[in-house]
Design a protein around this motif. Structure first.
Motif: not given
Length: 321
Positions: A47-57, A292-294, A299-301, A306-308
């Motif tokens: 889900i994080l990879v799908v919705i966060d543009p920074c992880l779409q690598t 171990r991955n910033k 992305a989780l933060k 956004r959910l908050r």
């Protein structure tokens, strides 16, 4: 007891941990928790990879494939194992047993190849940073993904399908689920061909990817040694450490399980090994990659932030105005 109808096997006894009945309920609770962690963690990665543009690598594209196969693999194995921990009659249908065998081979081979592709991706990103997006473009990533799954299928599932032999009674599987090394001990005929094919298949899907991973990280190490910036070295270590941890855990157990002679088989020992790479390791993978991955934690933060803010409510209020 296994049932037969006109020499057709209907059921097999799946012993699991029946030799330790006092431990079955604690193990049920433990493995249920591990399975839920696996489902939640790997689904969260996807889900994080799908919705966060920074992880779409490319790196996280292949991490999604790894997360998917972790979910699929454990779902084929764990629910039946949990059910049998509580069931008085510990059985498995012949069809499900074969399905578990094929799935374990396919997912194991696919994970090896995907881990090798991820190592290659890290090598290109670190050694050719300016050409990274040109080399690892989306067309290349898609072809690599299709190739990984196709090679895994034809190198693992197809050989077993065409060389499967009749099983000998008593139809008792002294394991936690059905997989190829266990079935080899249940075939009636000589299994030399099957053992040879398994070693050849393991060489192609275990050793060759492992060789590619080793070469990739040796080249990365050479590049790191040439760097003068301590900060740059620290950043590269941070990027590669998660992947190296997963590779070490997975290959250590996988090679011992699939690349040893039949004479070294040990029922109780193999149960522990299988538990580690089929149940525990898939739950550890998302934890390793997130802790171990910033980029993943960042992305989780962002997603939690956004959910908050409750964006759906904000949009609804705008429409009302």
């Amino acid at each position: 007891m296994a049932q037969e109808n006109s020499s057709i096997i209907i059921e097999l006894v799946l012993l699991g941990f029946s030799n330790h009945p006092q431990a079955e309920i604690p193990l049920f609770l433990l493995f249920s928790g591990v399975y839920l962690v696996n489902l939640f963690g790997n689904t969260a990665i996807i889900i994080l990879v799908v919705i966060d543009p920074c992880l779409q690598t490319p790196m996280y594209f292949f991490l999604c494939h790894l997360a998917f196969l972790n979910i699929f693999y454990t779902t084929a194995v764990v629910p039946k194992m949990l059910f049998n921990l509580l069931a008085p009659k510990k059985i498995i249908s012949y069809e499900l047993c074969l399905a578990q065998t094929y799935i374990s081979l396919l997912m194991g081979a696919a994970e090896c190849i995907i881990l090798a592709i991820m190592a290659l991706d890290r090598y290109v990103a670190i050694c050719y940073p300016l050409r990274y997006l040109l080399i690892m473009n989306w067309s290349v990533c898609m072809r690599l993904a299709v190739g990984a799954w196709s090679i895994s299928f034809f190198a693992s599932v197809v050989p077993l399908y065409f060389t499967i032999l009749p099983l000998c009674s008593p139809y008792i599987v002294d394991h936690i689920f059905c997989e190829a090394p266990v079935l080899l001990h249940m075939f009636c005929a000589d299994t030399s061909l099957q053992e040879t094919l398994m070693v050849i298949g393991a060489s192609g899907t275990l050793l060759l990817p492992f060789l590619l991973i080793t070469i990739s990280y040796l080249r990365i190490l050479v590049a790191v040694m040439k760097m003068h910036s301590a900060e740059g070295r620290k950043k590269i270590f941070s990027v590669c450490s998660s992947h190296l941890t997963v590779v070490t855990i997975y290959y250590g157990t996988g090679m011992f399980m699939y690349m040893r002679p039949k004479s070294l088989y040990s029922a109780e020992g193999d149960k522990l090994i299988s538990l580690f790479y089929a149940v525990i390791n898939p739950a550890l993978n998302p934890l390793i990659y997130s802790l171990r991955n910033k980029e993943v934690t960042g992305a989780l933060k962002r997603v939690l932030g956004r959910l908050r803010k409750n964006p759906r409510l904000s949009e609804f209020e705008k429409l009302r105005l």
